[in-house]
Scaffold this motif. Structure first.
Motif, short mmCIF file in Angstrom:
data_model
loop_
_atom_site.label_atom_id
_atom_site.label_comp_id
_atom_site.label_asym_id
_atom_site.label_seq_id
_atom_site.Cartn_x
_atom_site.Cartn_y
_atom_site.Cartn_z
N MET A 159 0.84 -1.21 0.00
CA MET A 159 0.00 0.00 0.00
C MET A 159 0.87 1.25 0.00
SD MET A 159 -2.99 1.14 2.69
CE MET A 159 -1.90 1.49 4.06
N MET A 160 2.02 1.19 0.67
CA MET A 160 2.83 2.37 0.82
C MET A 160 3.78 2.63 -0.35
SD MET A 160 1.69 3.74 3.42
CE MET A 160 0.61 3.28 4.75
N SER A 161 3.73 1.73 -1.38
CA SER A 161 4.62 1.94 -2.51
C SER A 161 4.24 3.19 -3.28
CB SER A 161 4.60 0.73 -3.44
OG SER A 161 3.29 0.52 -3.94
N GLN A 162 2.96 3.57 -3.22
CA GLN A 162 2.47 4.79 -3.86
C GLN A 162 1.59 5.56 -2.87
OE1 GLN A 162 0.81 2.75 -7.45
NE2 GLN A 162 2.06 4.23 -8.59
N PRO A 163 2.21 6.23 -1.91
CA PRO A 163 1.42 6.93 -0.89
C PRO A 163 0.47 7.98 -1.46
CG PRO A 163 3.72 6.77 -0.23
CD PRO A 163 3.66 6.31 -1.65
N ASN A 164 0.82 8.54 -2.63
CA ASN A 164 -0.04 9.56 -3.23
C ASN A 164 -1.42 9.02 -3.61
OD1 ASN A 164 1.55 8.12 -5.37
ND2 ASN A 164 0.24 9.33 -6.73
N ARG A 165 -1.55 7.69 -3.68
CA ARG A 165 -2.84 7.09 -4.04
C ARG A 165 -3.73 6.81 -2.82
NH1 ARG A 165 -3.52 4.98 -9.33
NH2 ARG A 165 -1.77 5.59 -10.65
N LEU A 166 -3.22 7.06 -1.64
CA LEU A 166 -4.03 6.86 -0.43
C LEU A 166 -5.15 7.90 -0.38
CD1 LEU A 166 -1.19 6.36 2.22
CD2 LEU A 166 -2.65 4.57 1.26
N ALA A 222 -2.21 6.32 8.38
CA ALA A 222 -0.84 5.85 8.21
C ALA A 222 0.16 6.79 8.85
CB ALA A 222 -0.52 5.68 6.72
N LEU A 223 -0.10 8.09 8.76
CA LEU A 223 0.76 9.08 9.42
C LEU A 223 0.67 8.94 10.94
CD1 LEU A 223 -0.06 12.17 7.18
CD2 LEU A 223 2.20 11.14 7.41
N THR A 233 7.55 11.53 3.15
CA THR A 233 7.37 10.49 2.13
C THR A 233 6.09 10.72 1.35
OG1 THR A 233 8.55 8.91 3.53
CG2 THR A 233 7.23 8.00 1.75
N LEU A 234 5.02 11.07 2.04
CA LEU A 234 3.75 11.33 1.37
C LEU A 234 3.89 12.51 0.42
CD1 LEU A 234 0.70 10.97 0.95
CD2 LEU A 234 0.32 12.33 3.02
N LEU A 235 4.48 13.60 0.89
CA LEU A 235 4.64 14.78 0.05
C LEU A 235 5.53 14.47 -1.16
CD1 LEU A 235 4.23 17.81 -0.47
CD2 LEU A 235 6.25 18.22 0.96
N ALA A 236 6.62 13.75 -0.94
CA ALA A 236 7.52 13.41 -2.04
C ALA A 236 6.79 12.60 -3.11
CB ALA A 236 8.72 12.63 -1.51
N SER A 237 5.92 11.70 -2.67
CA SER A 237 5.15 10.88 -3.61
C SER A 237 4.19 11.74 -4.43
CB SER A 237 4.39 9.80 -2.84
OG SER A 237 3.64 8.98 -3.70
N CYS A 238 3.55 12.70 -3.76
CA CYS A 238 2.63 13.61 -4.46
C CYS A 238 3.39 14.48 -5.47
CB CYS A 238 1.89 14.49 -3.46
SG CYS A 238 0.69 13.61 -2.43
N LEU A 273 -5.25 17.34 10.46
CA LEU A 273 -4.75 17.32 9.08
C LEU A 273 -3.23 17.29 9.01
CD1 LEU A 273 -7.16 19.95 7.42
CD2 LEU A 273 -7.35 17.45 7.36
N SER A 274 -2.57 17.01 10.12
CA SER A 274 -1.11 17.08 10.18
C SER A 274 -0.46 16.24 9.08
CB SER A 274 -0.60 16.60 11.54
OG SER A 274 -0.80 17.59 12.51
N GLY A 275 0.39 16.89 8.29
CA GLY A 275 1.16 16.21 7.26
C GLY A 275 0.41 15.89 5.98
N LEU A 276 -0.85 16.31 5.87
CA LEU A 276 -1.66 15.98 4.69
C LEU A 276 -1.62 17.12 3.68
CD1 LEU A 276 -4.74 14.51 6.59
CD2 LEU A 276 -3.04 13.21 5.26
N PRO A 277 -1.15 16.86 2.45
CA PRO A 277 -1.11 17.91 1.43
C PRO A 277 -2.47 18.13 0.78
CG PRO A 277 -0.05 15.90 0.63
CD PRO A 277 -0.52 15.61 2.02
#
Length: 427
Positions: A1-8, A16-17, A26-31, A69-73
């Motif tokens: 699931m975490m291979s593409q965090p931008n799809r969460l 997950a955070l 990691t989430l931001l980098a994926s986005c 909303l901490s860490g959510l883009p």
């Protein structure tokens, strides 16, 4: 699931955070990686504040997940003021315009720990002149408007959520065309402070997400309305559904009519009580009344721009502005009275029905980027101020998304969200 965090989804990413299975960085980098791959084709963004977002994602606060909303883009429609990014309202008149403060919704996101990643494309002043965005499912087709970039950014996995606005069909229609959840709350539920007005008596702030629960979760934070967060509610709410063709039914193409009829049948087989619902007579002319009132109010909100920058206002905007200048005040007042009466009439007529369903749009996203589609199935609900949400899941003849619109009584958003969540799981 975490291979593409931008799809969460938003709630999946938040969980997950919180659990430490994912970091904000990691989430931001994926986005950002997804945006880098796709933005040249999709064109969802006017401005991306990557450096600021990275600094926020790596800050200690993002690691403690103190805010909901901490860490959510999150993407912000370019109609909404941001103190650290230009806000152009979709118009060359305001290119490079830098607001002096954040809109209330943006300040709320920041205070809740959210990362404001950038500004998504809006049509000109949230009216009908399109921006640069293409539909991520088929780049030859419109994403809808006016919240074009927000719908495309969520649909194409650039961000898990984005803010939009609706004055006619600017959340529901692009959500339908792009295949995401678009939620327009009851009028006045979410703050409009710091958002460029188009027609103040019918302007709404709303959200684009990937799930109904995501939409309620984000809206609950934006409006300080905890009842909208249905993510932790137990029990299965099986709704009583009114299948409402609306006076605009003939505007839907034959395939969409069949898809919505089939969806109603399937929901009945899944356990819901579904029967045909006929709107009160006052709704027969409500769409045209909406157009009259909208044009009239645009003749005020656009007065400075057309008066001082006529060559930089589009022909489409000037046309509607001119139409508004010719609307009689008595006709405008009559239209507003009709909207108020329709809200009460609908609540009374719904009786034992929990929600209504109808098309979100006439069909799949039209081919071409020079228009954003027809808000014919949205006007009556926007003008009466009742809550509505696009539930994705249907597919048209070209394998493009077709949305089911769910409508509730005014102020009854929580019940509508619960019903829409049930529908989304059974479509």
């Amino acid at each position: 699931m975490m291979s593409q965090p931008n799809r969460l989804s938003l709630l999946e990413a938040a969980s997950a955070l919180s659990d430490g299975k994912l970091t904000a960085e990691t989430l931001l980098a994926s986005c950002l990686e997804r945006i880098s791959e796709r933005e040249g084709d999709v064109g969802a963004w006017m401005h991306i504040n990557a450096d600021s977002a990275k600094a926020q994602a790596s800050a200690p606060a993002a690691k403690t997940t103190t805010g909901p909303l901490s860490g959510l883009p999150i993407g912000i429609k370019d109609l909404i003021d941001t103190v650290d990014m230009p806000t152009g309202y979709g118009s060359p008149i305001y290119e490079g315009h830098q607001p002096a403060q954040d809109a209330a919704c943006v300040a709320t996101i920041r205070n809740a720990g959210g990362i404001v990643l950038g500004k998504t494309v809006s049509t000109e002043f949230a009216y009908f002149q399109p921006g640069k965005t293409a539909n991520p499912n088929d780049l030859t087709r419109t994403p809808g408007g006016s919240s074009s970039g927000s719908a495309a950014a969520v649909a194409d996995y650039h961000v898990p959520a984005a803010l939009g606005t609706q004055t006619a069909g600017s959340i529901i229609r692009p959500a339908s065309y792009c295949g995401v959840v678009g939620y327009k709350p009851s009028y006045g539920f979410l703050p409009l402070t710091g958002i460029r007005p188009l027609a103040p008596s019918m302007d709404h702030l709303g959200v684009m997400t990937r799930t109904v629960k995501d939409a309620g979760f984000l809206a609950a934070i934006l409006g300080r309305r905890p009842e909208l967060d249905i993510s932790n509610q137990s029990g299965d709410f099986v709704p009583t559904i009114g299948f409402c063709q609306t006076p605009q039914w003939d505007a839907a193409d034959a395939t969409t009519q069949s898809l919505i009829e089939d969806a109603a049948t399937r929901l009945g087989k899944a356990g819901a009580k579904v029967s045909n619902f006929t709107l009160p007579d006052i709704f027969a002319t409500l769409a045209s009344a909406h157009g009259i009132a909208m044009d009239y109010e645009v003749s005020f909100t656009g007065l400075y721009d057309v008066s001082n920058h006529p060559d930089q206002a589009s022909a489409k905007f000037r046309e509607r502005f001119d139409a508004g200048m010719n609307v009689l005040t008595s006709d405008y007042d009559k239209a507003l009275d009709q909207a108020k009466l329709s809200r009460t009439a609908l609540s009374d007529a719904m009786g034992d029905y929990d929600i209504l369903i109808c098309p979100s749009a006439p069909g799949e996203a039209p081919v071409g980027l020079n228009a954003t589609g027809d808000p014919v199935f949205n006007r009556i609900w926007t003008f009466s101020g009742v809550p509505c949400i696009n539930v994705p899941g249907l597919s048209g003849p070209n394998n493009m998304p077709v949305g089911l619109q769910v409508i509730g009584r005014f102020g009854d958003d929580a019940r509508m969200l619960k019903a829409a969540d049930w529908i989304s799981r059974h479509l």
